[in-house]
Design a protein around this motif. Structure first.
Motif, PDB file in Angstrom:
ATOM      1  N   PHE A   2       4.190  28.000   3.640  1.00 35.15           N
ATOM      2  CA  PHE A   2       3.694  29.255   2.426  1.00 35.15           C
ATOM      3  C   PHE A   2       4.147  30.265   3.196  1.00 35.15           C
ATOM      4  CE2 PHE A   2       1.354  30.904   0.440  1.00 35.15           C
ATOM      5  CZ  PHE A   2       1.601  30.868  -1.179  1.00 35.15           C
ATOM      6  N   MET A   3       3.731  31.276   4.041  1.00 33.32           N
ATOM      7  CA  MET A   3       3.640  32.737   3.898  1.00 33.32           C
ATOM      8  C   MET A   3       5.037  32.881   4.443  1.00 33.32           C
ATOM      9  SD  MET A   3       1.224  33.727   2.779  1.00 33.32           S
ATOM     10  CE  MET A   3       1.673  35.860   3.634  1.00 33.32           C
ATOM     11  N   ILE A   4       6.030  31.779   4.748  1.00 34.85           N
ATOM     12  CA  ILE A   4       7.080  31.788   5.061  1.00 34.85           C
ATOM     13  C   ILE A   4       8.043  32.106   3.737  1.00 34.85           C
ATOM     14  CG2 ILE A   4       9.915  31.368   6.525  1.00 34.85           C
ATOM     15  CD1 ILE A   4       7.849  29.831   9.147  1.00 34.85           C
ATOM     16  N   LEU A   5       8.113  30.832   2.862  1.00 34.41           N
ATOM     17  CA  LEU A   5       8.747  30.499   1.329  1.00 34.41           C
ATOM     18  C   LEU A   5       8.312  31.827   0.659  1.00 34.41           C
ATOM     19  CD1 LEU A   5       7.765  26.654   1.188  1.00 34.41           C
ATOM     20  CD2 LEU A   5      10.181  28.189   0.932  1.00 34.41           C
ATOM     21  N   ILE A   6       7.021  32.280   0.757  1.00 31.34           N
ATOM     22  CA  ILE A   6       6.591  33.375   0.216  1.00 31.34           C
ATOM     23  C   ILE A   6       7.216  35.280   0.330  1.00 31.34           C
ATOM     24  CG2 ILE A   6       4.822  35.147  -0.917  1.00 31.34           C
ATOM     25  CD1 ILE A   6       4.619  32.758  -2.233  1.00 31.34           C
ATOM     26  N   ALA A   7       7.587  34.786   1.286  1.00 33.52           N
ATOM     27  CA  ALA A   7       8.046  36.106   2.370  1.00 33.52           C
ATOM     28  C   ALA A   7       9.395  35.946   2.089  1.00 33.52           C
ATOM     29  CB  ALA A   7       7.852  36.381   3.766  1.00 33.52           C
ATOM     30  N   SER A   8       9.954  35.185   2.583  1.00 33.08           N
ATOM     31  CA  SER A   8      11.824  34.528   2.011  1.00 33.08           C
ATOM     32  C   SER A   8      11.259  35.298   0.630  1.00 33.08           C
ATOM     33  CB  SER A   8      12.197  33.151   2.549  1.00 33.08           C
ATOM     34  OG  SER A   8      12.155  33.580   3.821  1.00 33.08           O
ATOM     35  N   PHE A  44       1.919  39.998   7.234  1.00 26.43           N
ATOM     36  CA  PHE A  44       0.674  38.949   7.389  1.00 26.43           C
ATOM     37  C   PHE A  44       2.146  36.644   7.529  1.00 26.43           C
ATOM     38  CE2 PHE A  44      -1.384  35.115   5.527  1.00 26.43           C
ATOM     39  CZ  PHE A  44      -2.790  34.836   6.327  1.00 26.43           C
ATOM     40  N   THR A  45       3.214  37.168   7.283  1.00 28.34           N
ATOM     41  CA  THR A  45       3.846  35.937   8.075  1.00 28.34           C
ATOM     42  C   THR A  45       4.314  36.308   9.026  1.00 28.34           C
ATOM     43  OG1 THR A  45       5.284  36.703   5.709  1.00 28.34           O
ATOM     44  CG2 THR A  45       6.171  35.207   7.628  1.00 28.34           C
ATOM     45  N   LEU A  46       4.469  37.537  10.001  1.00 25.85           N
ATOM     46  CA  LEU A  46       4.429  37.324  11.144  1.00 25.85           C
ATOM     47  C   LEU A  46       3.781  37.209  11.800  1.00 25.85           C
ATOM     48  CD1 LEU A  46       6.359  39.034  13.570  1.00 25.85           C
ATOM     49  CD2 LEU A  46       4.710  40.812  13.000  1.00 25.85           C
ATOM     50  N   ILE A  47       1.793  37.299  11.444  1.00 27.68           N
ATOM     51  CA  ILE A  47       1.084  37.344  12.437  1.00 27.68           C
ATOM     52  C   ILE A  47       0.376  35.807  12.363  1.00 27.68           C
ATOM     53  CG2 ILE A  47      -1.840  37.379  12.119  1.00 27.68           C
ATOM     54  CD1 ILE A  47      -0.924  40.221  10.959  1.00 27.68           C
ATOM     55  N   VAL A  48       0.617  34.933  11.116  1.00 26.06           N
ATOM     56  CA  VAL A  48       0.628  33.385  11.095  1.00 26.06           C
ATOM     57  C   VAL A  48       1.415  32.295  11.877  1.00 26.06           C
ATOM     58  CG1 VAL A  48      -0.959  33.856   9.110  1.00 26.06           C
ATOM     59  CG2 VAL A  48       1.412  33.187   8.753  1.00 26.06           C
ATOM     60  N   THR A  49       2.668  33.043  12.392  1.00 23.07           N
ATOM     61  CA  THR A  49       3.616  32.130  12.707  1.00 23.07           C
ATOM     62  C   THR A  49       3.749  32.607  13.877  1.00 23.07           C
ATOM     63  OG1 THR A  49       5.339  34.300  12.599  1.00 23.07           O
ATOM     64  CG2 THR A  49       5.873  32.289  11.011  1.00 23.07           C
ATOM     65  N   LEU A  84      16.528  32.618   7.248  1.00 20.54           N
ATOM     66  CA  LEU A  84      17.276  31.992   7.966  1.00 20.54           C
ATOM     67  C   LEU A  84      16.118  30.882   9.754  1.00 20.54           C
ATOM     68  CD1 LEU A  84      19.844  34.214  10.079  1.00 20.54           C
ATOM     69  CD2 LEU A  84      20.025  32.524   8.921  1.00 20.54           C
ATOM     70  N   ALA A  85      15.016  32.048   9.421  1.00 20.35           N
ATOM     71  CA  ALA A  85      13.583  31.595   9.694  1.00 20.35           C
ATOM     72  C   ALA A  85      13.061  29.836   9.627  1.00 20.35           C
ATOM     73  CB  ALA A  85      12.537  32.819  10.139  1.00 20.35           C
ATOM     74  N   LEU A  86      13.174  30.208   7.443  1.00 17.27           N
ATOM     75  CA  LEU A  86      13.160  29.103   6.585  1.00 17.27           C
ATOM     76  C   LEU A  86      13.583  27.435   6.999  1.00 17.27           C
ATOM     77  CD1 LEU A  86      11.098  28.372   4.910  1.00 17.27           C
ATOM     78  CD2 LEU A  86      12.586  29.287   3.040  1.00 17.27           C
ATOM     79  N   VAL A  87      15.096  27.808   7.080  1.00 23.20           N
ATOM     80  CA  VAL A  87      16.211  27.386   7.524  1.00 23.20           C
ATOM     81  C   VAL A  87      15.535  26.828   8.585  1.00 23.20           C
ATOM     82  CG1 VAL A  87      18.386  26.691   7.766  1.00 23.20           C
ATOM     83  CG2 VAL A  87      17.623  27.978   6.320  1.00 23.20           C
ATOM     84  N   VAL A  88      15.609  27.139   9.745  1.00 17.55           N
ATOM     85  CA  VAL A  88      15.454  26.412  11.609  1.00 17.55           C
ATOM     86  C   VAL A  88      13.797  26.393  11.082  1.00 17.55           C
ATOM     87  CG1 VAL A  88      14.343  27.085  13.094  1.00 17.55           C
ATOM     88  CG2 VAL A  88      16.205  28.494  12.076  1.00 17.55           C
ATOM     89  N   VAL A  89      12.845  26.369  10.931  1.00 15.09           N
ATOM     90  CA  VAL A  89      11.511  25.818  10.112  1.00 15.09           C
ATOM     91  C   VAL A  89      11.710  24.509   9.761  1.00 15.09           C
ATOM     92  CG1 VAL A  89       9.766  25.853   9.121  1.00 15.09           C
ATOM     93  CG2 VAL A  89      10.195  28.215  10.554  1.00 15.09           C
ATOM     94  N   LEU A  90      12.516  24.184   8.409  1.00 15.89           N
ATOM     95  CA  LEU A  90      12.970  23.231   8.168  1.00 15.89           C
ATOM     96  C   LEU A  90      13.766  21.806   8.764  1.00 15.89           C
ATOM     97  CD1 LEU A  90      12.872  24.694   3.759  1.00 15.89           C
ATOM     98  CD2 LEU A  90      10.904  23.344   5.142  1.00 15.89           C
ATOM     99  N   SER A  91      14.348  22.570   9.575  1.00 14.91           N
ATOM    100  CA  SER A  91      15.202  21.385   9.678  1.00 14.91           C
ATOM    101  C   SER A  91      14.445  20.829  10.625  1.00 14.91           C
ATOM    102  CB  SER A  91      16.478  22.133  10.133  1.00 14.91           C
ATOM    103  OG  SER A  91      16.048  23.122  11.726  1.00 14.91           O
ATOM    104  N   ARG A  92      13.646  21.634  11.630  1.00 18.15           N
ATOM    105  CA  ARG A  92      12.876  20.584  12.811  1.00 18.15           C
ATOM    106  C   ARG A  92      11.426  20.349  12.427  1.00 18.15           C
ATOM    107  NH1 ARG A  92      15.357  17.916  13.703  1.00 18.15           N
ATOM    108  NH2 ARG A  92      17.413  18.421  14.072  1.00 18.15           N
ATOM    109  N   ILE A  93      10.804  20.175  11.331  1.00 17.64           N
ATOM    110  CA  ILE A  93       9.796  20.121  11.174  1.00 17.64           C
ATOM    111  C   ILE A  93       9.562  18.081  11.201  1.00 17.64           C
ATOM    112  CG2 ILE A  93       7.086  19.333   9.156  1.00 17.64           C
ATOM    113  CD1 ILE A  93       8.050  22.153   8.304  1.00 17.64           C
ATOM    114  N   PRO A  94       8.344  17.885  11.527  1.00 21.26           N
ATOM    115  CA  PRO A  94       8.542  16.754  11.656  1.00 21.26           C
ATOM    116  C   PRO A  94       8.139  15.664  10.149  1.00 21.26           C
ATOM    117  CG  PRO A  94       6.952  18.142  13.466  1.00 21.26           C
ATOM    118  CD  PRO A  94       7.508  18.709  13.027  1.00 21.26           C
ATOM    119  N   TRP A  95       9.005  15.348   9.962  1.00 19.00           N
ATOM    120  CA  TRP A  95       8.492  14.666   8.533  1.00 19.00           C
ATOM    121  C   TRP A  95       7.431  13.973   8.367  1.00 19.00           C
ATOM    122  CZ3 TRP A  95       8.450  18.539   4.888  1.00 19.00           C
ATOM    123  CH2 TRP A  95       9.431  19.891   4.872  1.00 19.00           C
TER     124      TRP A  95
END
Length: 145
Positions: free
Chosen positions: A18-24, A47-52, A130-141
């Protein structure tokens, strides 16, 4: 211990995503609309930096306490790499999430050095996007639903 850490890691992941989406999107909108960079924008990026980073620490504890980690000794490198599930949990997911945290950290650090709003938003949009794309690519859906 493993189940507790896995539960925390799984639920904290929703906050991280959620935070990466909001920040992006905040950075993209700020850049596109030539908005003035404000304290709120700074707080969102921070806050995005902290939660990650918190998620990374939880993930490291989870990685070494997980049953998947024991498979390195039982199956060996070849066995882990041959099994797509083991490869996802032991190699792909941890590596790509570390890459995402590095991108977020770099973006946050670089944006602080910029003097005007447009370059700040551009830097955040690129690195956090870019971080959002990376995260979305490797979440174990399959584990999320």
């Amino acid at each position: 211990m493993y189940q507790t850490v896995q539960f925390i890691h799984s639920w904290w992941a929703y906050i991280v995503l959620f935070m990466i989406l909001i920040a992006s999107f905040n950075a993209i909108i700020g850049f596109a609309l030539n908005k003035e960079y404000s304290a709120t924008n700074f707080r969102i990026a921070l806050f995005t930096l902290i939660v990650t980073h918190i998620q990374l620490l939880i993930g490291i504890v989870l990685y070494f306490s997980a049953p998947y980690f024991k498979m390195w000794g039982e199956e060996g490198v070849g066995g882990v790499m041959a099994d797509s599930t083991l490869r996802l949990y032991n190699v792909e997911h941890p590596f790509m999430m570390i890459v995402a945290v590095i991108l977020i950290t770099m973006g946050y650090s670089k944006h602080k050095k910029k003097l005007t709003s447009k370059p700040k938003f551009k830097t955040l949009a690129i690195y956090y996007g870019l971080a959002l794309v990376v995260v979305l690519s490797r979440i174990p859906w399959s584990a999320w639903f």
